[in-house]
Design a protein around this motif. Structure first.
Motif, PDB file in Angstrom:
ATOM      1  N   LEU A 153       0.816  -1.131  -0.045  1.00 29.14           N
ATOM      2  CA  LEU A 153       0.064  -0.051  -0.026  1.00 29.14           C
ATOM      3  C   LEU A 153       1.044   1.190   0.066  1.00 29.14           C
ATOM      4  O   LEU A 153       1.981   1.246   0.708  1.00 29.14           O
ATOM      5  N   GLY A 154       0.208   2.357  -0.465  1.00 24.76           N
ATOM      6  CA  GLY A 154       1.282   3.680  -0.618  1.00 24.76           C
ATOM      7  C   GLY A 154      -0.147   4.487  -0.156  1.00 24.76           C
ATOM      8  O   GLY A 154      -1.195   4.236  -0.438  1.00 24.76           O
ATOM      9  N   LYS A 155       0.168   5.518   0.379  1.00 22.98           N
ATOM     10  CA  LYS A 155      -0.593   6.629   1.032  1.00 22.98           C
ATOM     11  C   LYS A 155      -0.686   7.479  -0.364  1.00 22.98           C
ATOM     12  O   LYS A 155       0.223   8.052  -0.855  1.00 22.98           O
ATOM     13  N   LEU A 156      -2.133   7.938  -0.583  1.00 24.35           N
ATOM     14  CA  LEU A 156      -2.534   9.097  -1.784  1.00 24.35           C
ATOM     15  C   LEU A 156      -3.250  10.124  -1.146  1.00 24.35           C
ATOM     16  O   LEU A 156      -4.137  10.102  -0.364  1.00 24.35           O
ATOM     17  N   SER A 157      -2.541  11.274  -1.680  1.00 27.96           N
ATOM     18  CA  SER A 157      -3.306  12.649  -1.197  1.00 27.96           C
ATOM     19  C   SER A 157      -3.691  13.105  -2.712  1.00 27.96           C
ATOM     20  O   SER A 157      -2.659  13.282  -3.613  1.00 27.96           O
ATOM     21  N   ILE A 158      -5.054  13.502  -3.035  1.00 28.07           N
ATOM     22  CA  ILE A 158      -5.401  13.948  -4.242  1.00 28.07           C
ATOM     23  C   ILE A 158      -6.119  15.054  -4.090  1.00 28.07           C
ATOM     24  O   ILE A 158      -6.997  15.311  -3.346  1.00 28.07           O
ATOM     25  N   SER A 159      -6.170  16.003  -5.097  1.00 26.72           N
ATOM     26  CA  SER A 159      -6.911  17.406  -4.855  1.00 26.72           C
ATOM     27  C   SER A 159      -7.200  17.719  -6.279  1.00 26.72           C
ATOM     28  O   SER A 159      -6.260  17.974  -7.293  1.00 26.72           O
ATOM     29  N   HIS A 160      -8.436  18.225  -6.474  1.00 26.17           N
ATOM     30  CA  HIS A 160      -8.850  18.824  -7.530  1.00 26.17           C
ATOM     31  C   HIS A 160      -9.151  20.435  -7.419  1.00 26.17           C
ATOM     32  O   HIS A 160      -9.893  20.853  -6.287  1.00 26.17           O
ATOM     33  N   ASP A 161      -8.780  21.244  -8.264  1.00 28.39           N
ATOM     34  CA  ASP A 161      -9.136  22.749  -8.026  1.00 28.39           C
ATOM     35  C   ASP A 161      -9.022  23.135  -9.558  1.00 28.39           C
ATOM     36  O   ASP A 161      -7.883  23.221 -10.278  1.00 28.39           O
ATOM     37  N   GLY A 162     -10.227  23.709 -10.008  1.00 27.47           N
ATOM     38  CA  GLY A 162     -10.369  24.246 -11.140  1.00 27.47           C
ATOM     39  C   GLY A 162      -9.842  23.500 -12.348  1.00 27.47           C
ATOM     40  O   GLY A 162     -10.443  22.409 -12.598  1.00 27.47           O
ATOM     41  N   ASP A 163      -9.020  23.900 -13.189  1.00 28.13           N
ATOM     42  CA  ASP A 163      -8.459  23.115 -14.132  1.00 28.13           C
ATOM     43  C   ASP A 163      -7.400  22.119 -13.790  1.00 28.13           C
ATOM     44  O   ASP A 163      -6.722  21.644 -14.790  1.00 28.13           O
ATOM     45  N   TYR A 164      -7.010  21.928 -12.606  1.00 23.36           N
ATOM     46  CA  TYR A 164      -5.993  21.070 -12.243  1.00 23.36           C
ATOM     47  C   TYR A 164      -6.338  20.040 -11.378  1.00 23.36           C
ATOM     48  O   TYR A 164      -7.065  20.128 -10.545  1.00 23.36           O
ATOM     49  N   VAL A 165      -5.606  19.039 -11.558  1.00 25.23           N
ATOM     50  CA  VAL A 165      -5.570  17.906 -10.552  1.00 25.23           C
ATOM     51  C   VAL A 165      -4.187  17.613  -9.888  1.00 25.23           C
ATOM     52  O   VAL A 165      -3.351  17.631 -10.782  1.00 25.23           O
ATOM     53  N   VAL A 166      -4.030  17.549  -8.664  1.00 28.09           N
ATOM     54  CA  VAL A 166      -2.544  17.127  -8.292  1.00 28.09           C
ATOM     55  C   VAL A 166      -2.802  16.021  -7.202  1.00 28.09           C
ATOM     56  O   VAL A 166      -3.730  15.714  -6.564  1.00 28.09           O
ATOM     57  N   ALA A 167      -1.658  15.057  -7.475  1.00 27.13           N
ATOM     58  CA  ALA A 167      -1.823  13.991  -6.622  1.00 27.13           C
ATOM     59  C   ALA A 167      -0.128  13.914  -6.066  1.00 27.13           C
ATOM     60  O   ALA A 167       0.768  14.077  -6.785  1.00 27.13           O
ATOM     61  N   MET A 168      -0.306  13.322  -4.740  1.00 28.24           N
ATOM     62  CA  MET A 168       1.062  12.971  -4.073  1.00 28.24           C
ATOM     63  C   MET A 168       0.907  11.491  -3.195  1.00 28.24           C
ATOM     64  O   MET A 168      -0.217  11.144  -2.933  1.00 28.24           O
TER      65      MET A 168
END
Length: 173
Positions: A153-168
């Motif tokens: 397993l890996g921990k995921l943080s994902i965020s959607h804002d406007g025209d962008y999606v960011v994941a770590m």
């Protein structure tokens, strides 16, 4: 001066950002027939099933209702690149929610590949599954398939804002 103390855990971090209009352009290529190719390329069969459950596809090929391609739309049976389309390959529309979901998966998988112990070059798109944790209050996580000692397993943080999606992604090294 003393040397710095090393970080106590072997961890890898991967980050990715995706521009939603780029994914939207990809999905609408070839009058929308690229959607099937894109999902087959990046989604594991379990993720494909989740995609179909979230975004039911039509039972017969129909032209896309996309304002940019509607004037150019032709019956799918006449499309040169797909003379015999599979009925499940064509959605009636490619919605913003569908695009956002796929962009999120793409960003998460790319971040997971970057955080993989041996690096992105050693890991294919389908070697990583993005899912909602059943144990950790519905948080997203990544599963690295087929490691020598089993799935990891890996921990995921994902965020959607406007025209962008960011994941770590944070994964054990």
């Amino acid at each position: 001066m003393k040397p710095p103390i090393p970080f106590p855990l072997a961890l890898n971090i991967g980050t990715d950002i995706v521009h939603l209009p780029r994914i939207a352009r990809l999905l609408t290529r070839h009058n929308g027939t690229y959607l099937a190719r894109f999902t087959r390329r990046i989604l594991h069969p379990r993720e494909q099933a989740d995609f179909r459950a979230r975004f039911p596809l039509s039972s017969s090929p129909v032209p896309l209702h996309n304002p940019q391609t509607q004037s150019q739309a032709q019956p799918q049976s006449q499309t040169k690149s797909h003379p015999h389309p599979s009925p499940l390959e064509f959605p009636e529309t490619i919605t913003p929610d569908m695009t956002r979901w796929l962009a999120g998966r793409f960003a998460a998988k790319e971040a997971a590949r970057k955080a993989a112990p041996r690096g992105a070059a050693q890991l294919g798109w389908k070697d990583v599954i993005v899912r909602v944790s059943a144990v950790d209050e519905g948080r997203p996580e990544v599963v690295y398939l087929g490691a020598s000692e089993g799935d990891r397993l890996g921990k995921l943080s994902i965020s959607h804002d406007g025209d962008y999606v960011v994941a770590m992604v944070l994964a054990a090294g």
